[in-house]
Design a protein around this motif. Structure first.
Motif, mmCIF file in Angstrom:
data_model
loop_
_atom_site.group_PDB
_atom_site.id
_atom_site.type_symbol
_atom_site.label_atom_id
_atom_site.label_comp_id
_atom_site.label_asym_id
_atom_site.label_seq_id
_atom_site.Cartn_x
_atom_site.Cartn_y
_atom_site.Cartn_z
ATOM 1 N N VAL A 88 1.217 -1.277 0.268
ATOM 2 C CA VAL A 88 -0.122 -0.110 -0.025
ATOM 3 C C VAL A 88 1.250 1.413 -0.176
ATOM 4 C CG1 VAL A 88 -1.828 1.121 1.345
ATOM 5 C CG2 VAL A 88 -1.914 -1.368 1.231
ATOM 6 N N ILE A 89 0.792 2.028 -0.659
ATOM 7 C CA ILE A 89 1.563 3.700 -1.588
ATOM 8 C C ILE A 89 1.271 5.023 -1.048
ATOM 9 C CG2 ILE A 89 1.575 2.515 -4.031
ATOM 10 C CD1 ILE A 89 4.455 3.761 -4.011
ATOM 11 N N ASP A 90 1.692 5.427 -0.060
ATOM 12 C CA ASP A 90 1.496 6.848 -0.799
ATOM 13 C C ASP A 90 1.022 7.656 -2.150
ATOM 14 O OD1 ASP A 90 0.763 9.980 -0.643
ATOM 15 O OD2 ASP A 90 1.185 9.419 1.613
ATOM 16 N N SER A 91 -0.008 7.711 -2.935
ATOM 17 C CA SER A 91 0.401 8.175 -4.076
ATOM 18 C C SER A 91 1.084 9.373 -4.611
ATOM 19 C CB SER A 91 -0.799 8.068 -4.889
ATOM 20 O OG SER A 91 -0.758 8.369 -6.548
ATOM 21 N N TYR A 92 1.798 10.340 -3.580
ATOM 22 C CA TYR A 92 1.908 11.216 -3.798
ATOM 23 C C TYR A 92 3.387 11.694 -2.900
ATOM 24 C CZ TYR A 92 -2.953 12.884 -5.513
ATOM 25 O OH TYR A 92 -4.358 13.249 -6.257
ATOM 26 N N SER A 93 3.206 10.918 -2.148
ATOM 27 C CA SER A 93 4.634 10.849 -1.585
ATOM 28 C C SER A 93 5.886 9.548 -2.433
ATOM 29 C CB SER A 93 4.835 11.037 -0.118
ATOM 30 O OG SER A 93 4.598 9.496 0.428
ATOM 31 N N GLY A 94 5.276 9.052 -2.073
ATOM 32 C CA GLY A 94 5.803 7.660 -2.474
ATOM 33 C C GLY A 94 6.587 6.949 -1.331
ATOM 34 N N GLU A 95 5.506 6.840 -0.684
ATOM 35 C CA GLU A 95 5.903 5.997 0.417
ATOM 36 C C GLU A 95 5.083 4.923 1.142
ATOM 37 O OE1 GLU A 95 6.623 6.503 5.683
ATOM 38 O OE2 GLU A 95 5.109 8.271 4.387
ATOM 39 N N ILE A 96 5.627 3.604 0.562
ATOM 40 C CA ILE A 96 5.367 2.413 1.156
ATOM 41 C C ILE A 96 4.036 2.360 2.628
ATOM 42 C CG2 ILE A 96 5.714 0.097 1.464
ATOM 43 C CD1 ILE A 96 7.330 0.122 -1.254
ATOM 44 N N THR B 199 -5.968 2.097 5.560
ATOM 45 C CA THR B 199 -5.836 2.851 5.333
ATOM 46 C C THR B 199 -5.983 4.457 5.260
ATOM 47 O OG1 THR B 199 -4.370 1.299 3.864
ATOM 48 C CG2 THR B 199 -3.895 3.716 4.066
ATOM 49 N N PHE B 200 -6.869 4.573 4.462
ATOM 50 C CA PHE B 200 -7.852 5.648 4.543
ATOM 51 C C PHE B 200 -8.938 6.090 6.495
ATOM 52 C CE2 PHE B 200 -8.327 5.445 0.391
ATOM 53 C CZ PHE B 200 -7.483 7.310 -0.776
ATOM 54 N N THR B 201 -9.358 4.481 6.646
ATOM 55 C CA THR B 201 -9.465 4.757 8.154
ATOM 56 C C THR B 201 -8.225 5.682 9.012
ATOM 57 O OG1 THR B 201 -10.737 3.549 8.134
ATOM 58 C CG2 THR B 201 -10.708 4.385 10.202
ATOM 59 N N GLN B 202 -7.044 5.309 8.927
ATOM 60 C CA GLN B 202 -6.358 5.559 9.932
ATOM 61 C C GLN B 202 -6.244 6.879 9.755
ATOM 62 O OE1 GLN B 202 -6.662 3.265 12.084
ATOM 63 N NE2 GLN B 202 -4.060 3.072 12.165
ATOM 64 N N ASN B 203 -5.783 7.097 8.464
ATOM 65 C CA ASN B 203 -5.097 8.658 7.862
ATOM 66 C C ASN B 203 -6.529 9.322 8.748
ATOM 67 O OD1 ASN B 203 -4.069 10.827 6.313
ATOM 68 N ND2 ASN B 203 -6.285 10.838 5.352
ATOM 69 N N LYS B 204 -7.759 8.908 8.062
ATOM 70 C CA LYS B 204 -8.912 9.548 8.373
ATOM 71 C C LYS B 204 -8.701 10.420 10.302
ATOM 72 C CE LYS B 204 -13.877 10.419 8.684
ATOM 73 N NZ LYS B 204 -14.939 9.536 7.903
ATOM 74 N N LEU B 205 -8.739 8.812 10.872
ATOM 75 C CA LEU B 205 -7.885 8.990 12.823
ATOM 76 C C LEU B 205 -6.131 9.916 13.273
ATOM 77 C CD1 LEU B 205 -9.340 5.328 13.931
ATOM 78 C CD2 LEU B 205 -10.264 7.798 14.231
ATOM 79 N N ASN B 206 -5.947 10.230 12.277
ATOM 80 C CA ASN B 206 -5.122 11.384 12.673
ATOM 81 C C ASN B 206 -3.194 9.823 13.031
ATOM 82 O OD1 ASN B 206 -5.195 13.459 11.341
ATOM 83 N ND2 ASN B 206 -6.089 13.392 13.323
ATOM 84 N N LYS B 207 -3.786 8.936 12.324
ATOM 85 C CA LYS B 207 -2.678 8.342 13.508
ATOM 86 C C LYS B 207 -1.986 8.160 12.206
ATOM 87 C CE LYS B 207 -5.817 4.996 16.046
ATOM 88 N NZ LYS B 207 -6.209 3.478 16.694
ATOM 89 N N ILE B 208 -2.311 7.870 10.520
ATOM 90 C CA ILE B 208 -0.721 8.331 9.647
ATOM 91 C C ILE B 208 -1.047 9.508 9.014
ATOM 92 C CG2 ILE B 208 -0.750 5.709 9.591
ATOM 93 C CD1 ILE B 208 -2.171 6.207 6.673
ATOM 94 N N HIS B 209 -0.702 9.797 8.543
ATOM 95 C CA HIS B 209 -0.783 11.073 7.796
ATOM 96 C C HIS B 209 -0.346 10.697 6.364
ATOM 97 C CE1 HIS B 209 -1.407 12.995 11.919
ATOM 98 N NE2 HIS B 209 -0.647 12.724 11.600
ATOM 99 N N LEU B 210 -1.822 11.006 5.415
ATOM 100 C CA LEU B 210 -1.335 10.941 3.718
ATOM 101 C C LEU B 210 -0.774 12.114 3.361
ATOM 102 C CD1 LEU B 210 -3.947 8.345 2.973
ATOM 103 C CD2 LEU B 210 -1.803 7.839 2.986
ATOM 104 N N THR B 211 -0.190 12.142 2.294
ATOM 105 C CA THR B 211 -0.029 13.011 1.060
ATOM 106 C C THR B 211 -0.930 14.459 0.948
ATOM 107 O OG1 THR B 211 2.356 12.645 1.452
ATOM 108 C CG2 THR B 211 1.837 14.419 0.026
ATOM 109 N N GLU B 212 -1.344 15.711 0.758
ATOM 110 C CA GLU B 212 -2.433 16.213 0.643
ATOM 111 C C GLU B 212 -2.140 16.632 -0.849
ATOM 112 O OE1 GLU B 212 -3.705 19.301 1.936
ATOM 113 O OE2 GLU B 212 -4.462 18.400 4.166
ATOM 114 N N ALA B 213 -2.991 16.286 -1.700
ATOM 115 C CA ALA B 213 -3.445 16.335 -3.721
ATOM 116 C C ALA B 213 -2.338 17.428 -3.714
ATOM 117 C CB ALA B 213 -3.958 16.480 -3.823
ATOM 118 N N GLY B 214 -1.749 18.652 -4.842
ATOM 119 C CA GLY B 214 -1.220 19.931 -4.677
ATOM 120 C C GLY B 214 -0.319 19.680 -5.697
#
Length: 357
Positions: free
Chosen positions: A43-51, A287-302
């Motif tokens: 599972v990869i963050d599309s904007y940062s490239g982080e696995i 993954t999206f749930t963890q981000n919503k709970l601020n347990k991980i921080h996905l990169t925002e588009a921009g």
């Protein structure tokens, strides 16, 4: 001496508090996600490239029809999408009869974009044949460009010897990758506007030509077709590619967005369709749930969100290369297995052939 010890204890206490505070603030990414049954996934963050999460991410696997994403990239690097190609005898009949095809006929004229839609929506191998010869003069030259692209990204555990993802089961012994490396390729593929547009199409109709009637095909992605459900209030699946061979098992690359963040999930060596889609759904939902709970921080588009320019030589987002020491085109196949037509491939799957999908 007593005073010195007190100072040392005080300083040590401060360091411990700072370390604890720092640890609390840092997102903790698990190596694996409980309940995801896919033998190999990333599972990869599309904007940062982080696995973000993974299992057996560096294990050599056969990518099946997900290879067609790379075929599409090099075609778009080389020619305009409106270029027309007329089908010739030289372009057809390269692959076995059991490979998924759309039924293109000699004499038909199509645009590159139409052929890409056939390639990525219905996974048509004959579209790959026509694109390879029509854009590069030969399949060999197309493969050269595909492997050059891989090398330019610093991916050392990926190589292709055909444009559609056939593998050792059909005696193509030098097509292999890892989930980590193909995640990097998938991320770059989704920066191409044409690929992004095509992989989210539910159904495509090739207009009638003088030598064939109109042809309509639905996407091979069962998330898009609604066969497999996921929480649409949390994210939306927008592509990307499926694949299947006997040696590769069932493979799926699913890209999803919540409108602000984008995540790509790759699953490989799945024993059946149910495991493949439920694994991807669980991984994306977690993954999206963890981000919503601020347990991980996905990169925002921009602007400058970390993605590379299509066709460029820079590795994805400046992320370190996930590859190992084996160079493309070596004498060994996935997992160091000898390419002498052995009976097993990555993950112990029988190499008795099968068609890409």
């Amino acid at each position: 001496m007593i005073r010195l010890k007190k100072v040392q204890r005080f300083a040590g206490g401060i360091c411990a508090c700072v370390l604890l505070f720092h640890t609390i603030l840092q997102p903790v990414y698990a190596a694996e996600i409980a309940g995801v049954d896919s033998p190999v996934y990333v599972v990869i963050d599309s904007y940062s490239g982080e696995i973000l999460y993974s299992k057996n991410k560096d294990q050599s696997i056969y990518p099946a029809s997900t290879v067609k994403l790379v075929t599409a990239m090099v075609v778009l690097d080389a020619v305009d999408k409106n270029k027309t190609i007329t089908v010739t005898n030289q372009m057809l009949g390269t692959f076995p009869s059991d490979v998924a095809k759309i039924g293109l006929k000699v004499g038909g004229t199509y645009t590159v974009y139409e052929l890409l839609e056939l390639l990525l929506v219905s996974s048509a191998a004959d579209a790959a044949e026509v694109l390879a010869v029509g854009c590069f003069g030969s399949t060999e030259e197309c493969l050269k460009k595909m492997n050059e692209k891989v090398a330019s990204m610093g991916l050392t555990k990926t190589h292709f010897d055909n444009t559609v993802g056939l593998d050792i089961g059909n005696n193509f012994k030098n097509t292999y990758t890892t989930a980590a490396e193909f995640a990097a390729l998938s991320r770059v593929a989704m920066t191409y506007p044409e690929i992004r547009e095509i992989v989210r199409v539910l159904e495509y109709t090739l207009p009638a030509r003088t030598n064939n009637a109109a042809i309509t095909r639905k996407t091979t992605n069962l998330f898009l077709r609604g066969t497999y459900e996921y929480p649409k209030d949390l994210y939306t699946v927008i592509g990307t590619k499926t694949g299947i061979t006997q040696a590769a098992g069932r493979t799926l690359i699913a890209t999803a967005t919540d409108g602000t963040h984008e995540v790509i999930c790759l699953t490989y060596l799945n024993p059946d369709t149910e495991v493949m889609y439920t694994s991807a759904q669980k991984a994306l939902t977690y993954t999206f749930t963890q981000n919503k709970l601020n347990k991980i921080h996905l990169t925002e588009a921009g602007p400058g969100a970390g993605q590379t320019n299509p066709g460029g030589s820079t590795g994805p987002g400046g992320v370190s290369n996930p590859g190992g020491s084996t160079g493309p085109g070596g004498s060994t196949g996935p997992g160091g297995v000898s390419n002498s037509g052995g009976s097993t491939g990555p993950g112990g799957v029988s190499n008795s052939g099968g068609s890409t999908g």
